[in-house]
Design a protein around this motif. Structure first.
Motif, PDB file in Angstrom:
ATOM      1  N   THR A 188      33.040  40.569  30.362  1.00  0.00           N
ATOM      2  CA  THR A 188      33.531  41.670  31.182  1.00  0.00           C
ATOM      3  C   THR A 188      32.836  42.979  30.841  1.00  0.00           C
ATOM      4  O   THR A 188      32.543  43.782  31.717  1.00  0.00           O
ATOM      5  CB  THR A 188      35.049  41.832  30.979  1.00  0.00           C
ATOM      6  OG1 THR A 188      35.661  40.558  31.117  1.00  0.00           O
ATOM      7  CG2 THR A 188      35.623  42.780  32.010  1.00  0.00           C
ATOM      8  N   LYS A 189      32.528  43.186  29.553  1.00  0.00           N
ATOM      9  CA  LYS A 189      31.983  44.486  29.170  1.00  0.00           C
ATOM     10  C   LYS A 189      30.580  44.712  29.721  1.00  0.00           C
ATOM     11  O   LYS A 189      30.117  45.841  29.786  1.00  0.00           O
ATOM     12  CB  LYS A 189      32.024  44.671  27.649  1.00  0.00           C
ATOM     13  CG  LYS A 189      31.255  43.639  26.849  1.00  0.00           C
ATOM     14  CD  LYS A 189      31.328  44.001  25.362  1.00  0.00           C
ATOM     15  CE  LYS A 189      30.516  43.064  24.500  1.00  0.00           C
ATOM     16  NZ  LYS A 189      31.120  41.727  24.388  1.00  0.00           N
ATOM     17  N   THR A 202      43.407  37.285  39.630  1.00  0.00           N
ATOM     18  CA  THR A 202      43.786  38.555  40.247  1.00  0.00           C
ATOM     19  C   THR A 202      42.741  39.018  41.247  1.00  0.00           C
ATOM     20  O   THR A 202      41.605  38.549  41.250  1.00  0.00           O
ATOM     21  CB  THR A 202      44.010  39.647  39.182  1.00  0.00           C
ATOM     22  OG1 THR A 202      44.547  40.801  39.807  1.00  0.00           O
ATOM     23  CG2 THR A 202      42.708  40.022  38.495  1.00  0.00           C
ATOM     24  N   HIS A 203      43.183  39.940  42.131  1.00  0.00           N
ATOM     25  CA  HIS A 203      42.255  40.624  43.034  1.00  0.00           C
ATOM     26  C   HIS A 203      41.999  42.045  42.555  1.00  0.00           C
ATOM     27  O   HIS A 203      41.170  42.745  43.095  1.00  0.00           O
ATOM     28  CB  HIS A 203      42.847  40.724  44.435  1.00  0.00           C
ATOM     29  CG  HIS A 203      42.749  39.460  45.218  1.00  0.00           C
ATOM     30  ND1 HIS A 203      41.586  38.755  45.332  1.00  0.00           N
ATOM     31  CD2 HIS A 203      43.665  38.779  45.941  1.00  0.00           C
ATOM     32  CE1 HIS A 203      41.793  37.695  46.087  1.00  0.00           C
ATOM     33  NE2 HIS A 203      43.038  37.678  46.460  1.00  0.00           N
ATOM     34  N   ARG A 204      42.798  42.487  41.567  1.00  0.00           N
ATOM     35  CA  ARG A 204      42.770  43.902  41.203  1.00  0.00           C
ATOM     36  C   ARG A 204      41.715  44.188  40.148  1.00  0.00           C
ATOM     37  O   ARG A 204      41.774  43.701  39.031  1.00  0.00           O
ATOM     38  CB  ARG A 204      44.136  44.325  40.673  1.00  0.00           C
ATOM     39  CG  ARG A 204      45.214  44.205  41.713  1.00  0.00           C
ATOM     40  CD  ARG A 204      46.392  45.019  41.308  1.00  0.00           C
ATOM     41  NE  ARG A 204      47.452  44.862  42.291  1.00  0.00           N
ATOM     42  CZ  ARG A 204      48.344  45.795  42.546  1.00  0.00           C
ATOM     43  NH1 ARG A 204      48.305  46.930  41.883  1.00  0.00           N
ATOM     44  NH2 ARG A 204      49.266  45.588  43.444  1.00  0.00           N
ATOM     45  N   MET A 205      40.765  45.037  40.509  1.00  0.00           N
ATOM     46  CA  MET A 205      39.642  45.339  39.639  1.00  0.00           C
ATOM     47  C   MET A 205      40.052  46.035  38.333  1.00  0.00           C
ATOM     48  O   MET A 205      39.574  45.653  37.260  1.00  0.00           O
ATOM     49  CB  MET A 205      38.625  46.224  40.373  1.00  0.00           C
ATOM     50  CG  MET A 205      37.921  45.500  41.479  1.00  0.00           C
ATOM     51  SD  MET A 205      36.827  44.263  40.782  1.00  0.00           S
ATOM     52  CE  MET A 205      36.406  43.360  42.242  1.00  0.00           C
ATOM     53  N   PRO A 206      40.924  47.056  38.397  1.00  0.00           N
ATOM     54  CA  PRO A 206      41.216  47.787  37.153  1.00  0.00           C
ATOM     55  C   PRO A 206      41.720  46.866  36.049  1.00  0.00           C
ATOM     56  O   PRO A 206      41.317  46.994  34.891  1.00  0.00           O
ATOM     57  CB  PRO A 206      42.305  48.773  37.565  1.00  0.00           C
ATOM     58  CG  PRO A 206      42.166  48.920  39.032  1.00  0.00           C
ATOM     59  CD  PRO A 206      41.666  47.613  39.532  1.00  0.00           C
ATOM     60  N   GLU A 207      42.565  45.893  36.417  1.00  0.00           N
ATOM     61  CA  GLU A 207      43.115  44.979  35.414  1.00  0.00           C
ATOM     62  C   GLU A 207      42.030  44.126  34.782  1.00  0.00           C
ATOM     63  O   GLU A 207      42.072  43.838  33.592  1.00  0.00           O
ATOM     64  CB  GLU A 207      44.133  44.039  36.066  1.00  0.00           C
ATOM     65  CG  GLU A 207      45.423  44.736  36.359  1.00  0.00           C
ATOM     66  CD  GLU A 207      46.207  43.999  37.404  1.00  0.00           C
ATOM     67  OE1 GLU A 207      46.195  42.756  37.408  1.00  0.00           O
ATOM     68  OE2 GLU A 207      46.833  44.686  38.227  1.00  0.00           O
ATOM     69  N   VAL A 208      41.072  43.722  35.596  1.00  0.00           N
ATOM     70  CA  VAL A 208      40.008  42.867  35.081  1.00  0.00           C
ATOM     71  C   VAL A 208      39.281  43.589  33.957  1.00  0.00           C
ATOM     72  O   VAL A 208      39.051  43.029  32.883  1.00  0.00           O
ATOM     73  CB  VAL A 208      39.019  42.501  36.202  1.00  0.00           C
ATOM     74  CG1 VAL A 208      37.836  41.730  35.629  1.00  0.00           C
ATOM     75  CG2 VAL A 208      39.718  41.692  37.267  1.00  0.00           C
ATOM     76  N   ASP A 244      38.499  39.439  28.715  1.00  0.00           N
ATOM     77  CA  ASP A 244      37.307  39.363  27.881  1.00  0.00           C
ATOM     78  C   ASP A 244      36.125  38.847  28.679  1.00  0.00           C
ATOM     79  O   ASP A 244      35.012  39.307  28.525  1.00  0.00           O
ATOM     80  CB  ASP A 244      37.565  38.417  26.696  1.00  0.00           C
ATOM     81  CG  ASP A 244      38.758  38.876  25.895  1.00  0.00           C
ATOM     82  OD1 ASP A 244      38.725  40.008  25.412  1.00  0.00           O
ATOM     83  OD2 ASP A 244      39.731  38.105  25.780  1.00  0.00           O
ATOM     84  N   ARG A 245      36.404  37.823  29.508  1.00  0.00           N
ATOM     85  CA  ARG A 245      35.326  37.248  30.310  1.00  0.00           C
ATOM     86  C   ARG A 245      35.835  37.016  31.730  1.00  0.00           C
ATOM     87  O   ARG A 245      37.035  36.995  31.985  1.00  0.00           O
ATOM     88  CB  ARG A 245      34.866  35.913  29.708  1.00  0.00           C
ATOM     89  CG  ARG A 245      34.141  36.082  28.370  1.00  0.00           C
ATOM     90  CD  ARG A 245      33.376  34.838  27.993  1.00  0.00           C
ATOM     91  NE  ARG A 245      34.267  33.685  27.782  1.00  0.00           N
ATOM     92  CZ  ARG A 245      33.850  32.434  27.801  1.00  0.00           C
ATOM     93  NH1 ARG A 245      32.575  32.152  28.061  1.00  0.00           N
ATOM     94  NH2 ARG A 245      34.698  31.453  27.598  1.00  0.00           N
ATOM     95  N   VAL A 246      34.889  36.821  32.642  1.00  0.00           N
ATOM     96  CA  VAL A 246      35.227  36.586  34.044  1.00  0.00           C
ATOM     97  C   VAL A 246      34.513  35.337  34.517  1.00  0.00           C
ATOM     98  O   VAL A 246      33.315  35.188  34.293  1.00  0.00           O
ATOM     99  CB  VAL A 246      34.784  37.768  34.934  1.00  0.00           C
ATOM    100  CG1 VAL A 246      35.193  37.532  36.385  1.00  0.00           C
ATOM    101  CG2 VAL A 246      35.346  39.079  34.428  1.00  0.00           C
TER     102      VAL A 246
END
Lengths: 495, 328
Positions: free
Chosen positions: A221-222, A194-200, A205-207
């Motif tokens: 992610t946290k 995705t490009h959308r930050m809010p969803e990330v 859990d991880r990126v």
């Protein structure tokens, strides 16, 4: 659970994936992020069997898998939901749930299959949909959910979702998110592009970040913030998304008095000055882009009149408006923005063929210099010159689609959705280049459904709802809330 | 202001070299196929590789080739091809014969080309206005063929012109005029597509007509010009034919349309438009002529020859389709 090691993929001489490492565990949602062209799509296509890497190994539960076709990918328990949905609208919903499933046998009555499909639909939040209805009556979001139901029915152990929310509204995104949670809850490893930050931040859990074909170790992610994530993707700090506004008012360039045409229900009056960026905010079908099309001459003027530099102006087609120094870029670059099968210089010179030719003969030297000039002004890498425009990333395609107009030295630039499908880094660059052009005296009008973009880029804002201009205001005085309200609840705002 | 020389970037030159290498590779591939075929064929039948036979091949390729070269403008501009070429050829042949026998060779020639341009414009404007080139040219073909029959009164029109006879039968430097004109057409048309503004417009319109229109290009003009090229090319072929045999008839070139289209396809010009060059159509015509000639020398029956040429076209379409998939 899934481990990809040292994946190398080249297209001709171009290295797209350079020894990429990627791993996902069961039950986790892994975001795959990166700028356009970073290699995200290529990586997931390798898992889906649509691309074959030159080197590297794929292991699932410790066993090496050779994925050389979509069939291999299915057999390995991988489910892939592509950006372009693979739903057959003319078939009933249950058929789409079981599409491509060969285990159902020959005897298949609609009733039995519908009954079988029901639980899968329920678990993605489509319990209210009768599996026997035709898929064409479903919304885009619901079709997306049907694809996720298909992954469930196949008992996919690894689910890949490639920008599933790109075309959805906020309420619809929530439904997709809960379906993704269901998938992960069943022990499925989810790869979420995705490009959308809010969803990330909400969902994953991880990126894993890809940058220029290189992978970086996955991050929790946290432990991330929006800013640190953008820095990871760009490999540098993003100082400011939007460039500073211009100051100093110049003479009026274009004056619209009570104009109306297809897509507009009420006459529109607007002024725009040289060096100014006017942003027209509105959702699809609001009439914001109709104004641009009227000025460009692609739709006929039904009433009202336009003054360009104080003289009456009534374009009949694109050639007319182009002669008047007007450049128009539609919101669909694949359809009419680029020549996918031709090289970058050929694309950039397309509107300016008269400039690079003499007595009907082309000068390749002039073409090259024109392409270099535009590239330097619009941040297009000259190493892309031998590539076909269709093989560039979305951000670079958009730069080509916009940049080609610089060649005719326009004095009015009309842009619909200037950054649709463009990643954060390229987006900031496009904003900066547009502002530079405005500072050089160009007048820019753009239409956008992205409220942030309108507010950040424009000097002045016009809001549209349902074919009517709600109001115009200085961007400095406007807020996101106000614009959002205007473009969704016009009656309230006008009262 | 972009026309300053000093900002040449070496990286850009490298890029253009990569593109050049790609073109070169394609050309070399084509030549290899031809040489390999000629060598193998030469072993099995020594007559095949004689100089005389080479002239025969080029001459045989010339007439089809001239039309195929002209037809490639249509294909490159995204308008597929015309099914009216053979009928137009017949009409032009009759017009040339009638005007030459009435007004003499020079005036006849001028009038004939005038008619060809008009026929091209009529087809081009129709297709530009109403779309589908296949249906439109099918209908125009009937019009042309019918009018040729009407004009000739369904009989043979003979001409008696020494100038025309020279054009049809002379061999400057030992090479037939048809072959000279064929080679000249290939060169000129290649230069038009590659080096002129009109050629570039043709390529761009074929590549993406919507983007071409949005860039301010005139699609109707490009389509019309492509049809004019196609008609003029057909006229050159028809005039050469009349000049050679000193007569014209309304049923000339009957059934030749497939040959023209086959040459374009075997040359590897993409039917989707926006790619390829008239030179490829010329090479396609030569390749088919080579094959035909080989089969003739080895006494293949006409039915078998037809089968094999048809199969070659199917193979060509498939191979280029697969190759395009690979390149991307």
């Amino acid at each position: 659970m899934l481990r990809m090691t040292n994946i190398i993929k080249k297209y001709g001489p171009t290295l797209v994936l350079d020894e990429v490492q990627f791993a996902v565990e069961a039950g986790e949602v892994m975001a795959l992020m990166g700028e356009n062209g970073a290699g995200k799509s290529t990586l997931v296509k390798i898992l889906a069997g649509l691309e074959i890497p030159q080197a590297g190994t794929i292991e699932i539960d410790g066993h090496t898998k050779h994925i050389r076709s979509p069939r291999d990918s299915h057999a390995a328990g991988i489910g892939y939901v592509a950006q372009e949905l693979s739903i057959v609208p003319s078939l009933p919903v249950y058929e789409n749930v079981f599409l491509g499933d060969n285990t159902l046998g020959i005897l298949r009555t609609p009733r039995v299959l519908a009954k079988k499909a029901k639980p899968f639909l329920e678990s993605v939040g489509l319990g209210n949909i009768d599996p026997l209805t035709y898929t064409e009556s479903l919304s885009v979001a619901e079709r997306q959910l049907v694809e996720i139901a298909r992954l469930l029915s196949r008992e996919a152990r690894i689910a890949i979702l490639d920008e599933p929310t790109a075309a959805l509204s906020d309420a619809e995104i929530a439904r997709v998110k809960s379906a993704v949670r269901t998938l992960a809850g069943r022990g499925c490893a989810v790869i979420y592009v995705t490009h959308r930050m809010p969803e990330v931040f909400d969902l994953t859990d991880r990126v894993t970040v890809l940058r220029n074909g290189n992978s970086f170790p996955a991050l929790e992610t946290k432990n991330l913030t929006v800013d640190t994530l953008i820095e990871e993707m760009l490999g540098r700090r993003l100082d400011n998304m939007f460039p500073a506004r211009s100051d100093g008012l110049q003479e009026i360039k274009l004056q619209l008095s009570g104009v109306r045409g297809a897509g507009l229900r009420a006459p529109v009056s607007l002024n725009v000055r040289r060096g100014e960026i006017l942003g027209l905010a509105g959702q699809v079908g609001s009439g914001a882009s109709s104004v641009l099309r009227l000025i460009a001459g692609t739709i006929p003027l039904a009433e009202g009149h336009m003054l360009l530099d104080g003289a009456a102006f009534r374009p009949k087609n694109i050639s007319n408006s182009k002669q008047a120094g007007i450049a128009y870029c539609s919101d669909d670059r694949k359809h009419d923005g680029i020549f996918a099968g031709r090289s970058v210089p050929e694309n950039l010179s397309a509107p300016a063929l008269s400039i690079i030719s003499r007595a009907g003969f082309l000068s390749f030297g002039k073409e090259r210099r024109l392409a270099e000039y535009i590239s330097s002004r619009f941040g297009i890498d000259a190493s892309y010159f031998s590539r076909l425009a269709g093989n560039l990333s979305g951000g670079n395609q958009q730069k080509v689609a916009l940049g080609k107009w610089i060649g005719i030295n326009p004095n009015l630039l009309l842009v619909e959705e200037p950054t649709r499908g463009v990643d954060v880094g390229a987006r900031a660059e496009i904003y900066r280049h547009l502002r530079e052009l405005a500072n050089a005296g160009l007048c820019i009008i753009f239409a956008s459904s992205d409220t942030q973009e309108v507010l950040g880029l424009a000097d002045r804002v016009g809001t549209f709802f349902h074919g009517e201009l709600v109001r115009t205001m200085d961007a400095a005085d406007a807020t996101v809330q106000q614009i959002s309200k205007d473009v969704t609840h016009a009656t309230e705002a006008m009262a | 202001m972009f026309l300053t020389k000093n900002d040449h970037q070496p990286i850009a030159n490298e890029a253009s070299q990569a593109a050049k290498q790609r073109h070169l590779r394609n050309a070399v591939l084509g030549l290899c196929v031809m040489t390999a075929f000629a060598t193998i064929a030469g072993f099995s039948n020594p007559t095949f590789t004689t100089v005389d036979n080479l002239f025969v091949v080029i001459r045989a390729a010339s007439m089809t080739g001239i039309v195929a070269i002209a037809m490639s403008f249509l294909t490159i501009s995204g308008n597929l091809f015309a099914l009216s070429a053979s009928s137009l050829g017949a009409l032009i042949a009759v017009v040339f014969a009638v005007t030459t026998s009435s007004f003499g060779f020079p005036i006849g020639l001028a009038l004939t080309f005038g008619v060809a341009v008009l026929c091209g414009l009529a087809q081009g404007i129709t297709v530009a206005g109403f779309g589908n080139p296949i249906i439109a040219t099918l209908a125009f073909g009937t019009v042309f063929r019918g009018f040729a029959a009407y004009l000739s009164g369904n009989s043979i029109v003979r001409i008696d012109s020494p100038a025309a006879l020279w054009l049809g039968t002379a061999r400057p430097f030992g090479v037939p005029t048809q072959s000279w004109i064929f080679m000249l057409c290939a060169l000129v048309c290649w230069a038009i597509i590659r080096h002129t503004k009109l050629g570039r417009q043709t390529i761009l319109c074929g590549s993406n007509p919507h983007a071409a229109r949005a860039s301010g290009l005139n699609l109707a003009f490009v389509t019309s010009s492509a049809f004019v090229f196609m008609s003029v090319g057909t006229a050159i072929m028809a005039i050469l034919n009349v000049a050679q045999f000193s007569q014209a008839k309304a049923d000339l070139f009957w059934g030749y349309d497939f040959d023209y289209i086959a040459a374009v396809l075997v040359g590897g010009i993409a039917l989707s438009g926006g790619k390829g060059s008239p030179m490829q159509a010329a090479l396609g015509a030569i390749l088919i002529a080579l094959l035909q000639n080989y089969m003739l020398l080895n006494g293949f029956s006409s039915g078998l020859r037809m089968t094999i040429v048809g199969a070659l076209v199917v193979a060509a379409i498939s191979v280029f389709h697969i190759m395009q998939g690979k390149v991307r």
